[in-house]
Design a protein around this motif. Structure first.
Motif, PDB file in Angstrom:
ATOM      1  N   SER A  41       4.048   0.301  -4.883  1.00  0.00           N
ATOM      2  CA  SER A  41       3.451   1.954  -5.672  1.00  0.00           C
ATOM      3  C   SER A  41       3.651   1.402  -7.572  1.00  0.00           C
ATOM      4  O   SER A  41       2.680   1.573  -8.208  1.00  0.00           O
ATOM      5  CB  SER A  41       3.887   2.944  -5.011  1.00  0.00           C
ATOM      6  OG  SER A  41       5.880   2.844  -5.617  1.00  0.00           O
ATOM      7  N   THR A 100       3.207   3.143   4.365  1.00  0.00           N
ATOM      8  CA  THR A 100       4.081   3.364   3.578  1.00  0.00           C
ATOM      9  C   THR A 100       3.354   4.512   3.760  1.00  0.00           C
ATOM     10  O   THR A 100       2.914   5.687   3.937  1.00  0.00           O
ATOM     11  CB  THR A 100       3.953   2.620   2.089  1.00  0.00           C
ATOM     12  OG1 THR A 100       4.246   3.846   1.243  1.00  0.00           O
ATOM     13  CG2 THR A 100       2.674   2.696   1.573  1.00  0.00           C
ATOM     14  N   ILE A 101       4.733   5.666   3.154  1.00  0.00           N
ATOM     15  CA  ILE A 101       4.728   6.881   2.647  1.00  0.00           C
ATOM     16  C   ILE A 101       3.630   7.078   1.613  1.00  0.00           C
ATOM     17  O   ILE A 101       3.310   8.016   1.288  1.00  0.00           O
ATOM     18  CB  ILE A 101       6.659   7.950   2.440  1.00  0.00           C
ATOM     19  CG1 ILE A 101       6.742   6.650   1.415  1.00  0.00           C
ATOM     20  CG2 ILE A 101       6.263   8.172   3.506  1.00  0.00           C
ATOM     21  CD1 ILE A 101       7.927   7.379   0.888  1.00  0.00           C
ATOM     22  N   TYR A 157      -1.826   1.720  -4.415  1.00  0.00           N
ATOM     23  CA  TYR A 157      -1.347   1.319  -3.668  1.00  0.00           C
ATOM     24  C   TYR A 157      -1.350   2.184  -2.036  1.00  0.00           C
ATOM     25  O   TYR A 157      -2.387   1.720  -0.715  1.00  0.00           O
ATOM     26  CB  TYR A 157       0.597   1.053  -3.553  1.00  0.00           C
ATOM     27  CG  TYR A 157       1.773   1.147  -3.040  1.00  0.00           C
ATOM     28  CD1 TYR A 157       1.370  -0.487  -2.127  1.00  0.00           C
ATOM     29  CD2 TYR A 157       2.542   1.984  -2.554  1.00  0.00           C
ATOM     30  CE1 TYR A 157       2.151  -0.164  -1.199  1.00  0.00           C
ATOM     31  CE2 TYR A 157       3.227   2.062  -1.548  1.00  0.00           C
ATOM     32  CZ  TYR A 157       3.364   0.290  -0.956  1.00  0.00           C
ATOM     33  OH  TYR A 157       4.225  -0.148  -0.023  1.00  0.00           O
ATOM     34  N   PHE A 161       6.117   2.598   6.302  1.00  0.00           N
ATOM     35  CA  PHE A 161       7.964   2.893   6.089  1.00  0.00           C
ATOM     36  C   PHE A 161       7.786   4.286   5.112  1.00  0.00           C
ATOM     37  O   PHE A 161       7.375   4.156   4.296  1.00  0.00           O
ATOM     38  CB  PHE A 161       7.864   1.473   5.490  1.00  0.00           C
ATOM     39  CG  PHE A 161       8.370   0.162   6.838  1.00  0.00           C
ATOM     40  CD1 PHE A 161       8.789   0.624   8.206  1.00  0.00           C
ATOM     41  CD2 PHE A 161       7.672  -0.875   6.676  1.00  0.00           C
ATOM     42  CE1 PHE A 161       9.046   0.023   9.198  1.00  0.00           C
ATOM     43  CE2 PHE A 161       7.632  -1.741   7.321  1.00  0.00           C
ATOM     44  CZ  PHE A 161       8.267  -1.575   8.800  1.00  0.00           C
ATOM     45  N   PRO A 162       9.165   4.303   5.198  1.00  0.00           N
ATOM     46  CA  PRO A 162       9.536   5.425   3.788  1.00  0.00           C
ATOM     47  C   PRO A 162      10.363   3.907   2.970  1.00  0.00           C
ATOM     48  O   PRO A 162      10.156   2.559   3.027  1.00  0.00           O
ATOM     49  CB  PRO A 162      11.174   6.124   4.334  1.00  0.00           C
ATOM     50  CG  PRO A 162      10.874   5.515   5.496  1.00  0.00           C
ATOM     51  CD  PRO A 162      10.472   4.652   6.179  1.00  0.00           C
ATOM     52  N   GLY A 163      11.153   4.083   1.786  1.00  0.00           N
ATOM     53  CA  GLY A 163      11.295   3.877   1.053  1.00  0.00           C
ATOM     54  C   GLY A 163      12.441   3.066   1.690  1.00  0.00           C
ATOM     55  O   GLY A 163      13.617   3.555   3.228  1.00  0.00           O
ATOM     56  N   GLY A 182       8.655  -1.054  -6.709  1.00  0.00           N
ATOM     57  CA  GLY A 182       8.412   0.470  -5.749  1.00  0.00           C
ATOM     58  C   GLY A 182       8.961   1.531  -6.738  1.00  0.00           C
ATOM     59  O   GLY A 182       9.481   1.186  -7.414  1.00  0.00           O
ATOM     60  N   THR A 186      11.006   3.661  -4.608  1.00  0.00           N
ATOM     61  CA  THR A 186      12.272   3.913  -4.265  1.00  0.00           C
ATOM     62  C   THR A 186      13.564   3.373  -4.429  1.00  0.00           C
ATOM     63  O   THR A 186      14.285   3.080  -3.862  1.00  0.00           O
ATOM     64  CB  THR A 186      12.444   4.061  -2.784  1.00  0.00           C
ATOM     65  OG1 THR A 186      11.496   2.939  -1.896  1.00  0.00           O
ATOM     66  CG2 THR A 186      11.203   5.674  -2.715  1.00  0.00           C
ATOM     67  N   TRP A 191       4.693  12.191  -3.092  1.00  0.00           N
ATOM     68  CA  TRP A 191       5.071  11.368  -1.388  1.00  0.00           C
ATOM     69  C   TRP A 191       5.929  13.159  -0.569  1.00  0.00           C
ATOM     70  O   TRP A 191       6.709  13.302  -1.199  1.00  0.00           O
ATOM     71  CB  TRP A 191       5.628  10.367  -1.699  1.00  0.00           C
ATOM     72  CG  TRP A 191       5.079   9.502  -2.037  1.00  0.00           C
ATOM     73  CD1 TRP A 191       3.511   9.449  -2.431  1.00  0.00           C
ATOM     74  CD2 TRP A 191       5.316   8.515  -2.421  1.00  0.00           C
ATOM     75  NE1 TRP A 191       3.517   7.677  -2.931  1.00  0.00           N
ATOM     76  CE2 TRP A 191       4.634   7.222  -3.036  1.00  0.00           C
ATOM     77  CE3 TRP A 191       6.388   7.526  -2.186  1.00  0.00           C
ATOM     78  CZ2 TRP A 191       4.986   5.855  -3.244  1.00  0.00           C
ATOM     79  CZ3 TRP A 191       7.444   6.196  -2.723  1.00  0.00           C
ATOM     80  CH2 TRP A 191       6.578   5.365  -3.536  1.00  0.00           C
TER      81      TRP A 191
HETATM   82  C1  AKB Z   1       7.636   1.672  -2.968  1.00  0.00           C
HETATM   83  O1  AKB Z   1       8.356   2.826  -3.456  1.00  0.00           O
HETATM   84  O2  AKB Z   1       6.124   1.643  -3.369  1.00  0.00           O
HETATM   85  C2  AKB Z   1       7.643   1.087  -1.283  1.00  0.00           C
HETATM   86  C3  AKB Z   1       7.216   2.190  -0.709  1.00  0.00           C
HETATM   87  C4  AKB Z   1       8.253   3.583  -0.281  1.00  0.00           C
HETATM   88  O3  AKB Z   1       6.516   2.094  -0.241  1.00  0.00           O
HETATM   89  N1  AKB Z   1       9.120   1.002  -1.241  1.00  0.00           N
END
Ligand code: AKB
Length: 331
Positions: free
Chosen positions: A97, A134-135, A159, A186-188, A198, A200, A294
């Motif tokens: 992201s 992803t979230i 992203y 997925f979350p972080g 990222g 997270t 998010w």
């Molecule tokens: C990010 O922070 O970009 C990733 C994600 C939550 O997809 N870790």
């Protein structure tokens, strides 16, 4: 000893399923090396082919069949699939992201053109494909608490937009061409491997900083709540979803999560094992704005119901295992 035996779930699945032939793209990234090790543990080194676009680091361990693969070149993907008799692709290559916002053209190439290439090869060679979402595929207009699988998806990062595209394109290739596409939001992910770019990432860096400096400067506000998951649970979710019977899947993209916390709460959890640990804040406006768009928590009840998703690590276990692993690395 680690708080939970991390390997039992994998052993159980390998005893009921025939060994796949898996190609992992972006395999030197945060999740690729771990998944390679899990597959090798389950079925032996013959079942995984690793690929990425950089040379192997000199200290790389537990690497067997490693190949250069540019996912923007469809012919090269096909060459590996055919030469190595691949039946499953786990496609990890992506710009995350924060880094995506610094280079939108590259994010479009890697996150969109790359996914198109992978899905077209999968359609041609009848492969099973896992592409993580992803979230970040949610946005400011999505309900932020207990976000369900089916809801508004209007992300505000490249992203997120590219991951919504990957979800939709995968679903389309599934119903139009029968590609066995599977995905999870997925979350972080918290792992003892450094991520790159990222929002997270602080939740990993905080452990390195705690051990090296006793202090972490966080780029998110102390009350920024985000969903997270420990690495081994993430690996288990991939193995479990990929080995689920197609008929049990009511959708192709599922939410999965572990637990949610704020920087303040993880700092408190670290202080329970390292009382002198300190945290301060130097807010990064870009990453804060992303985090604020998010979900704070995810509803993953559909994954639990359809294919038995059941995370084993909470915040306390994650803190313990991260310190155990990073201390082992230091020795
Ligand atoms: C990010 O922070 O970009 C990733 C994600 C939550 O997809 N870790």
């Amino acid at each position: 000893p680690l708080p939970v035996d991390p390997l039992l779930r994998f052993k159980a699945i390998s005893q009921t399923q025939k060994a796949p032939r898996v190609l992992i793209t972006g395999s030197l990234g945060q999740l690729g090396r771990g998944l390679n090790s899990v597959y090798k543990y389950m079925y032996g080194s013959e079942c995984v082919v690793m690929s990425d676009i950089v040379r192997l680091p000199a200290n790389a361990t537990d690497v067997s069949d490693y190949n250069y693969l540019d996912i923007l070149n469809q012919g090269s993907i096909e060459e590996i699939v055919v030469n190595k008799n691949i039946d499953t692709i786990v496609h990890f290559s992506a710009l995350l992201s924060a880094i995506g916002e610094t280079n939108v053209p590259l994010a479009l190439q890697v996150n969109c053109r790359g996914v198109e290439n992978i899905l077209q090869v999968a359609a041609k060679h009848k492969l099973k494909v896992f592409i993580p979402s992803t979230i970040g595929a949610f946005g400011p207009t999505t309900p932020r608490e207990n976000t369900p699988d089916l809801t508004v998806q209007c992300p505000t990062t490249i992203y997120g937009v590219s991951k919504v595209y990957a979800e939709r394109l995968g679903e389309y290739f599934n119903h139009r061409f029968g590609v066995d596409f599977r995905s999870m939001r997925f979350p972080g992910i918290i792992s003892a491997t450094k991520p790159g770019g990222g929002t997270t990432d602080y939740a990993i860096q905080i452990f390195y900083d705690a051990l090296q400096k006793g202090k972490h400067t966080c780029y998110l506000r102390p009350d920024t709540r985000l969903p997270m998951m420990y690495d081994t649970d993430c690996m288990a979710s991939i193995i479990q979803l990929l080995s689920a019977e197609s008929e049990s899947l009511k959708r192709r993209t599922y939410n999965v999560t572990g637990f949610s916390f704020t920087p303040e709460e993880i700092a408190d959890a670290i202080r329970r094992v390292m009382p002198d640990f300190e945290i301060d804040y130097d807010i990064c406006p870009t990453r804060q704005a992303i985090a604020d768009s998010w979900p704070k928590s995810l509803d993953d009840s559909e994954a639990r119901k359809d294919w038995g998703w059941n995370p084993e690590y909470g915040l306390e276990e994650t803190v313990q295992v991260m310190f155990a692993l990073l201390r082992r690395e230091e020795d």
